[in-house]
Design an enzyme around this catalytic site. Structure first.
Site, PDB file in Angstrom:
ATOM      1  N   LYS A 172      54.453  46.632  43.576  1.00 57.37           N
ATOM      2  CA  LYS A 172      53.024  46.331  43.389  1.00 57.37           C
ATOM      3  C   LYS A 172      52.869  45.551  42.098  1.00 57.37           C
ATOM      4  O   LYS A 172      53.386  45.944  41.052  1.00 57.37           O
ATOM      5  CB  LYS A 172      52.232  47.638  43.312  1.00 57.37           C
ATOM      6  CG  LYS A 172      50.824  47.451  42.760  1.00 57.37           C
ATOM      7  CD  LYS A 172      49.885  48.577  43.091  1.00 57.37           C
ATOM      8  CE  LYS A 172      50.084  49.811  42.268  1.00 57.37           C
ATOM      9  NZ  LYS A 172      48.970  50.766  42.426  1.00 57.37           N
TER      10      LYS A 172
HETATM   11  C1  5RP Z   1      47.406  52.056  37.642  1.00 61.47           C
HETATM   12  C2  5RP Z   1      47.793  51.684  39.013  1.00 61.47           C
HETATM   13  C3  5RP Z   1      46.719  51.423  39.996  1.00 61.47           C
HETATM   14  O1  5RP Z   1      47.007  52.129  41.154  1.00 61.47           O
HETATM   15  C4  5RP Z   1      46.665  49.953  40.266  1.00 61.47           C
HETATM   16  O2  5RP Z   1      46.371  49.262  39.085  1.00 61.47           O
HETATM   17  C5  5RP Z   1      45.678  49.579  41.384  1.00 61.47           C
HETATM   18  O3  5RP Z   1      44.400  49.807  41.021  1.00 61.47           O
HETATM   19  P1  5RP Z   1      43.394  48.648  40.623  1.00 61.47           P
HETATM   20  O4  5RP Z   1      43.172  47.840  41.883  1.00 61.47           O
HETATM   21  O5  5RP Z   1      42.157  49.357  40.174  1.00 61.47           O
HETATM   22  O6  5RP Z   1      44.040  47.799  39.561  1.00 61.47           O
HETATM   23  O7  5RP Z   1      48.935  51.590  39.348  1.00 61.47           O
HETATM   24  O8  5RP Z   1      48.507  52.046  36.814  1.00 61.47           O
END
Ligand code: 5RP
Length: 259
Positions: A172
């Site tokens: 991610k």
């Molecule tokens: C925080 C994360 C969150 O899950 C990720 O950032 C996704 O959330 P957003 O769309 O609010 O950024 O990993 O560390």
């Protein structure tokens, strides 16, 4: 790839479209009761069935999610520092036994490339993968970005590639210009985090761009649960990710739901 690993991954990334809409609600693990997640049960309950997968900590899963849910669970298993401390000082906080007990389809942790504790967080990822692979549990690596880091394809590409090299089954990361370069250099599925809340149409455009440039979907939080219509927003994001809906069509879905 073994049956168990494939099966868990297909609970997260839908085989029909090869994409996923993950709803990230793990923010409290370092931020406490974030805007939109103060009463997590109330905010999230109506959204859960619209998501393919929920990205969440074990504490919120146990207390706030209906165990009868058919939505896959990806468990945030790293943590340690709060927003008041050094964020990169993370460790693994949740065991593989716990992930299996909670019937997780995946586990996720952050790495902090180019930041303090870079090496330890990457080694932690390696250790997590070593254990997870024994049980065919996919590991999602999250490329956390420090305040001073450049959000460009060079940096994010470096971080994503390191995550994949260390054994993550999914990564991610955040959207950036030339996002396709990040995806190109990463041989495992890349999902986009949403980042800070931006206007709905912009978030839909960013999602459409990311998918067009090769993202396998999103793991999005604030741009859904902080929207004035979280249901409208998750439906609109789903239309973009799974159906390739245009931004205008998706914005209409969001607007209709708002009314
Ligand atoms: C925080 C994360 C969150 O899950 C990720 O950032 C996704 O959330 P957003 O769309 O609010 O950024 O990993 O560390």
């Amino acid at each position: 790839m073994d049956f168990g690993m494939k099966n868990r991954l297909s609970r997260i990334i839908k085989p029909k479209t090869g994409k996923t809409v993950m709803l990230a609600v793990d923010h409290g693990y370092f931020q406490g009761p974030t805007t939109g997640l103060r009463d997590i049960k109330k905010t999230i309950s109506p959204l859960v069935s619209h998501a393919d997968c929920l990205f969440i900590t074990r504490g919120m899963l146990r207390t706030s999610i209906n165990p009868g849910t058919e939505t896959a669970i990806c468990l945030r298993v790293s943590g340690g520092p709060s927003i008041l401390g050094e964020l990169s000082n993370e460790d693994i906080t949740t065991s593989m036994e716990e992930a299996l007990r909670l019937n997780a389809s995946g586990v996720g942790m952050s790495i902090f490339v180019g930041q303090e504790n870079e090496d330890r967080t990457i080694s932690n990822l390696g250790r997590l993968v070593n254990i997870a692979e024994r049980y065919n549990m996919p590991v999602l690596a999250i490329t956390a970005i420090g305040r001073d880091m450049a959000r460009d394809a060079r940096y994010l590409g470096l971080a994503c590639r390191i995550a994949a090299e260390t054994g993550a089954r999914m990564v991610k990361t955040y959207y950036c210009e030339d996002f396709y370069k990040v995806v190109e250099g990463c041989p495992v599925p890349v999902v986009m985090a949403g980042g800070k809340k931006i206007p709905e149409k912009e978030a839909l455009q960013m999602t459409a761009n990311a998918v067009k440039e090769g993202a396998s979907g999103v793991d999005m939080g604030r741009n859904i649960f902080q929207s004035d219509s979280p249901i409208g927003m998750i439906k609109a994001i789903k239309a973009v990710v799974h159906r390739g809906a245009s931004v205008d069509e998706a914005y209409e879905i969001y607007n209709k739901s708002k009314k």
